[in-house]
Write a protein that holds these residues in place. Structure first.
Motif, mmCIF file in Angstrom:
data_model
loop_
_atom_site.group_PDB
_atom_site.id
_atom_site.type_symbol
_atom_site.label_atom_id
_atom_site.label_comp_id
_atom_site.label_asym_id
_atom_site.label_seq_id
_atom_site.Cartn_x
_atom_site.Cartn_y
_atom_site.Cartn_z
ATOM 1 N N ARG A 84 -2.880 9.411 -7.567
ATOM 2 C CA ARG A 84 -3.175 7.989 -7.624
ATOM 3 C C ARG A 84 -2.341 7.236 -6.591
ATOM 4 N N ILE A 85 -2.934 6.163 -6.032
ATOM 5 C CA ILE A 85 -2.209 5.292 -5.112
ATOM 6 C C ILE A 85 -2.329 3.851 -5.603
ATOM 7 N N ASP A 86 -1.469 2.994 -5.089
ATOM 8 C CA ASP A 86 -1.527 1.570 -5.422
ATOM 9 C C ASP A 86 -2.528 0.865 -4.510
ATOM 10 N N TRP A 87 -3.240 -0.117 -5.077
ATOM 11 C CA TRP A 87 -4.201 -0.884 -4.289
ATOM 12 C C TRP A 87 -3.553 -2.173 -3.801
ATOM 13 N N PRO A 88 -3.725 -2.541 -2.523
ATOM 14 C CA PRO A 88 -3.096 -3.771 -2.013
ATOM 15 C C PRO A 88 -3.713 -5.028 -2.631
#
Length: 336
Positions: free
Chosen positions: A179-183
């Motif tokens: 998972r990654i963070d969304w801007p």
């Protein structure tokens, strides 16, 4: 009884190139498949023995769910009593005006496989909302999903299992997923074209191009690989303007691939969605294999989403009220 749900998916970047090992980005959609395990009755309403290959309402169970259950029980142990499996993917469909339901391309089969594995795990006492447990569920769900997509990328299964925004990379039979963070400065909207599409047909035409003319294939796939990498990098560093520009290039590269392969990847409706998004300072590209289904718009502000919706209605398109990055598999009702 145990009831579990799993989100659908929306591809954000990396369509087609993910199949040859390039990174891709996929998001969990809040339209969710519902999976139920319940004690099996000894007889059906007509007095006959129940069929374990069918849901309690006598509908045939999808092959990915049947295989996912078998795979999950082989890992977590057989259920302590006979339990029926029921699958409801109606939330992943769009109800037409008197035309019946139409698939949106939100990964109903992947959600069914992920939800089934999670249901078996939950019935065996595991906390499927735990990220570590979800990571254990993913390869099992991928095994089950191969019943219907033996050569798929697995990105849709990763989104349905892990939730959020997931960076994936396929390495042979293995799938790296995180998972990654969304801007916060980059806003998304989904545009329904009104036309469902068959992913398998489009992928087959692209593979046929690669087999018969490797040079033409490389000329078409290289810009797509570069655009997908640029889009993913812009998202990961929080560069909204860079992501919007890269998404426009991604759209153009998918169009080139389709034209070269003789596949209708970018339809007139998808082109229309891209033009509308561009007119309000954003961009849009096909989400998934193309051919219809859904376009994903990248926008600089929340207010631009409202503008997009107004323009799409005039053009005969529709925004889907789905906010991406939903939770992964979860228990909706605890085991009785």
């Amino acid at each position: 009884m145990v009831r579990v749900s799993a989100p659908g998916k929306v591809m954000i970047s990396g369509e087609y190139v993910v199949l040859e090992g390039a990174p891709a980005l996929v998001a969990a959609a809040p339209a969710r498949a519902r999976v139920t395990l319940a004690a099996r009755p000894t007889r059906t309403s007509d007095g006959s023995p129940p069929d374990p290959g069918r849901s309690p309402d006598a509908q045939p169970l999808p092959p990915e769910a049947l295989l996912a259950r078998t795979c999950a029980e082989s890992v977590f142990g057989p259920l302590t009593r006979d339990m029926d499996l029921a699958i409801d993917t109606s939330a992943l469909r769009h109800q037409g005006n008197g035309e019946g339901s139409r698939k949106l391309g939100l990964g109903s089969s992947a959600a069914a496989a992920a939800g089934t594995v999670a249901a078996v795990a939950a019935a065996n006492g595991l906390d499927v909302s735990n990220p570590t447990v979800r990571a254990r569920l993913l390869p099992i769900a991928l095994d089950g999903h191969r019943a219907v997509a033996p050569e798929g990328s697995g990105a849709d299964v990763a989104a349905s299992t892990l939730g959020g925004f997931v960076r994936v990379r396929r390495d042979g039979e293995h799938l790296d997923a995180a998972r990654i963070d969304w801007p916060a400065s980059l806003h998304l909207a989904l545009v329904w074209t009104g036309t469902p599409a068959r992913t398998s047909d489009l992928v087959a035409k692209v593979k046929s191009l690669a087999a018969r003319d490797a040079t033409a294939y490389q000329r078409a796939i290289t810009p797509l690989r570069e655009a997908a990498a640029t889009l993913l990098a812009a998202i990961e560093r929080g560069d909204a303007r860079g992501a919007i520009d890269a998404a426009a290039a991604h759209h153009d590269a998918m169009q080139l691939l389709g034209e070269t392969a003789g596949a209708p990847i970018v339809t007139p409706e998808l082109t229309k969605a891209a033009m509308i998004a561009h007119s309000i300072g954003g961009s849009a590209k096909p989400s998934g294999a193309g051919g219809g289904d859904v376009a994903i718009a990248f926008l600089p502000s929340e207010s631009a989403i409202a503008e997009l919706g107004d323009a799409c209605r005039i053009a005969g398109l529709a925004l889907l009220p789905l906010r991406l990055g939903d939770d992964g598999v979860r228990v909706d009702e605890p085991l009785d």
